[in-house]
Motif scaffolding. Structure first.
Motif, mmCIF file in Angstrom:
data_model
loop_
_atom_site.group_PDB
_atom_site.id
_atom_site.type_symbol
_atom_site.label_atom_id
_atom_site.label_comp_id
_atom_site.label_asym_id
_atom_site.label_seq_id
_atom_site.Cartn_x
_atom_site.Cartn_y
_atom_site.Cartn_z
ATOM 1 N N VAL A 60 1.090 15.494 3.031
ATOM 2 C CA VAL A 60 2.218 14.917 3.766
ATOM 3 C C VAL A 60 1.744 14.100 4.975
ATOM 4 N N HIS A 61 0.658 14.518 5.608
ATOM 5 C CA HIS A 61 0.135 13.756 6.752
ATOM 6 C C HIS A 61 -0.282 12.352 6.311
ATOM 7 N N HIS A 62 -0.863 12.230 5.131
ATOM 8 C CA HIS A 62 -1.219 10.907 4.601
ATOM 9 C C HIS A 62 0.041 10.062 4.418
ATOM 10 N N TRP A 63 1.080 10.665 3.888
ATOM 11 C CA TRP A 63 2.360 9.972 3.640
ATOM 12 C C TRP A 63 2.877 9.325 4.918
ATOM 13 N N THR A 64 3.019 10.103 5.964
ATOM 14 C CA THR A 64 3.600 9.557 7.194
ATOM 15 C C THR A 64 2.630 8.615 7.909
ATOM 16 N N THR A 65 1.350 8.938 7.892
ATOM 17 C CA THR A 65 0.361 8.095 8.560
ATOM 18 C C THR A 65 0.245 6.732 7.888
ATOM 19 N N LEU A 66 0.177 6.711 6.566
ATOM 20 C CA LEU A 66 0.050 5.435 5.854
ATOM 21 C C LEU A 66 1.316 4.596 5.971
ATOM 22 N N ALA A 68 3.351 4.579 8.552
ATOM 23 C CA ALA A 68 3.306 4.023 9.917
ATOM 24 C C ALA A 68 2.299 2.883 9.990
ATOM 25 N N ALA A 69 1.147 3.055 9.370
ATOM 26 C CA ALA A 69 0.127 2.002 9.395
ATOM 27 C C ALA A 69 0.628 0.735 8.720
ATOM 28 N N ARG A 70 1.278 0.857 7.572
ATOM 29 C CA ARG A 70 1.791 -0.328 6.877
ATOM 30 C C ARG A 70 2.859 -1.022 7.721
ATOM 31 N N ALA A 71 3.666 -0.279 8.462
ATOM 32 C CA ALA A 71 4.656 -0.887 9.355
ATOM 33 C C ALA A 71 3.961 -1.650 10.483
ATOM 34 N N ILE A 72 2.995 -1.024 11.123
ATOM 35 C CA ILE A 72 2.300 -1.642 12.258
ATOM 36 C C ILE A 72 1.548 -2.893 11.830
ATOM 37 N N GLU A 73 0.716 -2.782 10.813
ATOM 38 C CA GLU A 73 -0.161 -3.904 10.470
ATOM 39 C C GLU A 73 0.588 -5.085 9.877
#
Length: 146
Positions: A60-66, A68-73
């Protein structure tokens, strides 16, 4: 992990569509591990990513982290709609979420079935892209710098 490759064939393009004046790219959970897919969608004008998922609790940590990363980048909204509950082999956490273009979590449905309502301000996203025009410098390997 779920042997999807035995039942599904990988795509050869990124789909987008317009809805209520915004450009949306629908994607699946495995796509989150390939930022270049999101970049291609961004180059095609995507402002909102919608990721439909079967993401397990163990990652689940990968889910939320990735997400967020796709939104930011990509300076875009990232909406993730994930399964909750369990099947005979795997537990699923829910955690349908929405991240804004700055990577801020603006909606989280938690671990149960439900409906998540979040206001998406596409004009604010466009203003952010104008104020911080990092996407203007986007390029793929082999392309010349401006």
């Amino acid at each position: 992990f779920a042997n999807e490759h035995q039942k599904f064939r990988g795509g050869d393009r990124v789909a987008t569509f317009q809805w209520d004046g915004a450009v949306i790219a629908p994607l699946i959970c495995y796509d989150l591990r390939f930022p270049e897919v999101f970049r291609i969608a961004t180059r095609a004008g995507t402002e909102i990513f919608v990721v439909i998922a079967n993401w397990p609790t163990a990652r689940v940590h990968h889910w939320t982290t990735l997400l967020a990363a796709r939104a930011i980048e990509n300076q875009a909204y990232a909406i993730g709609c994930n399964r909750c509950g369990a099947d005979p082999n795997v537990a699923y956490p829910g955690r349908s979420v929405v991240f804004d273009p700055r990577g801020q979590l603006i909606g989280d449905a938690g671990g149960a079935e439900g409906v998540l309502r979040v206001d998406i301000d596409v004009e604010s996203l466009r203003q952010y892209r104008r104020e911080f025009p990092a996407l203007n410098d986007m390029r793929f390997v082999g392309e010349k710098l401006r």
